[in-house]
Design an enzyme around this catalytic site. Structure first.
Site, short mmCIF file in Angstrom:
data_model
loop_
_atom_site.label_atom_id
_atom_site.label_comp_id
_atom_site.label_asym_id
_atom_site.label_seq_id
_atom_site.Cartn_x
_atom_site.Cartn_y
_atom_site.Cartn_z
N GLU A 94 0.83 -1.21 0.00
CA GLU A 94 0.00 0.00 0.00
C GLU A 94 0.86 1.26 0.00
O GLU A 94 2.07 1.21 0.19
CB GLU A 94 -0.89 0.02 1.25
CG GLU A 94 -2.36 -0.27 1.00
CD GLU A 94 -3.09 0.93 0.42
OE1 GLU A 94 -2.45 1.91 0.00
OE2 GLU A 94 -4.34 0.90 0.40
N GLU A 134 -4.51 -5.39 10.19
CA GLU A 134 -3.86 -4.18 9.69
C GLU A 134 -3.64 -3.16 10.81
O GLU A 134 -3.40 -1.99 10.54
CB GLU A 134 -4.70 -3.54 8.58
CG GLU A 134 -4.85 -4.39 7.34
CD GLU A 134 -5.62 -3.69 6.24
OE1 GLU A 134 -5.63 -2.45 6.22
OE2 GLU A 134 -6.22 -4.38 5.41
N ASN A 167 -11.46 6.79 1.76
CA ASN A 167 -10.22 6.05 1.54
C ASN A 167 -9.21 6.92 0.79
O ASN A 167 -8.74 7.91 1.32
CB ASN A 167 -10.56 4.75 0.79
CG ASN A 167 -9.54 3.66 0.99
OD1 ASN A 167 -8.34 3.89 0.92
ND2 ASN A 167 -10.02 2.44 1.23
N ASP A 185 -9.87 2.36 -4.18
CA ASP A 185 -8.97 2.52 -3.03
C ASP A 185 -8.13 3.77 -3.29
O ASP A 185 -8.66 4.85 -3.41
CB ASP A 185 -8.12 1.25 -2.88
CG ASP A 185 -7.56 1.08 -1.47
OD1 ASP A 185 -7.24 2.09 -0.82
OD2 ASP A 185 -7.42 -0.07 -1.02
#
Length: 310
Positions: A36, A146, A180, A239
């Site tokens: 990410e 996470e 997000n 995302d």
């Protein structure tokens, strides 16, 4: 990974022109659980990104390959850079927004709003006035995958602004399900924010009744958000996202990277063999698209140029 024709799916003839004829999708690094938050450092030719469940920030260069930049890393997610070149990061375990300067100096910028602890800051952008804007969904507190499981103190999932002069955290949007990825338009008159409400959380499936779109919110007086409209819907969920210098919107999705006009017309997509969480433009002229797949980092050359401050 194959020739351009096998990975670039054009719905508008213009989209095929966004890539050199010999462009290929390359896997440049692998071995992650959930990659990410990519951010590019042009002055050192380095890409940094998060591997959230492994609790580390990785760094990659063309010459030196892959290395660990920081571990443990507070389950860091999204990154960007401020006007001084420092890395601004969203931390799940720390439930904060932090800054890491080029000399390694680290400081926490925000942990609370109105005395209540943030959920788990997810993604972040910096405006030209130095203000820091970030999303705060619950993905780092709904499980230990996470972050660390915890109850939300705020009770909602919002978008915030950190004032560059006072450091005060200001609420700018409170009508999202799970905000997000986010990015400003080139002239900063619009803030694009993805709502990934359809994804209830890692490993928890989807809920089709909830949002899976990108919204465009007008920026008022440089510090508030006004009218809002849905620009596009993305299959499964959107995302991370970025804007190029001609205000085209590049959005990560389950089946790759989708490209939209500001009016919401989808021009095409880059097929990626893994679920895409985020992306950024980098390379010497910001024309190389770096893509965070689930377990790998991919790259493809484009004829576009990423906005200086996505």
């Amino acid at each position: 990974m194959g020739e351009t024709g096998s990975v670039v799916a054009a719905e508008d003839p213009r989209f095929a022109e966004f890539f050199p004829p010999d462009a290929k999708l390359e896997r440049i690094a692998e071995g992650f659980i959930w990659a990410e938050g990519p951010v590019w450092f042009d002055e050192i030719g380095e890409l940094r990104f998060s591997d959230i469940p492994n609790n580390r920030i990785m760094a990659w260069t063309q010459e030196g390959g892959l290395r660990v930049f920081r571990q443990p890393a507070q389950s860091t997610n999204g990154h960007t850079r401020d006007r001084d070149g420092a890395m601004i990061s969203c931390e799940h375990t720390g439930r904060c927004v932090s800054r890491t300067r080029m000399d390694g100096t680290y400081e926490v910028l925000a942990t609370h709003w109105q005395g209540k602890r943030l959920n788990s800051p997810n993604d972040v952008v910096v405006k030209s006035d130095g203000s820091i804007w970030f999303t705060d969904p619950p993905y780092g507190i709904i499980s230990d995958h996470e972050g660390i499981r915890a109850e939300s103190e705020i009770g909602s999932n919002n978008v915030y602004r950190i004032d560059p002069d006072t450091g005060v955290v200001e609420l700018v949007a409170d009508d999202f399900d799970r905000p997000n990825g986010l990015a400003f338009s080139v002239d900063e008159s619009v803030l694009y924010v993805a709502d990934s409400g359809r994804a209830r959380g890692h490993g928890f499936g989807t809920d089709d009744s909830r949002p899976h779109h990108v919204r465009a919110l007008t920026v008022v007086d440089g510090r508030r958000l006004g009218t809002s409209q849905v620009v596009c819907e993305v299959d499964r969920v959107p995302d991370g996202l970025r804007v190029d210098t001609e205000d085209l919107l590049w959005v990560s999705a389950a089946d790759g990277v989708h490209c939209f006009t500001p009016a919401g017309e989808r021009l095409g997509r880059v097929r990626v063999p893994e679920v895409v969480a985020n992306l950024t433009f980098g390379g010497p002229d910001r024309s190389r698209l770096f893509i965070c797949g689930t377990s790998s980092i991919y790259a493809i050359d484009t004829t576009r140029c990423g906005a200086q401050w996505p």
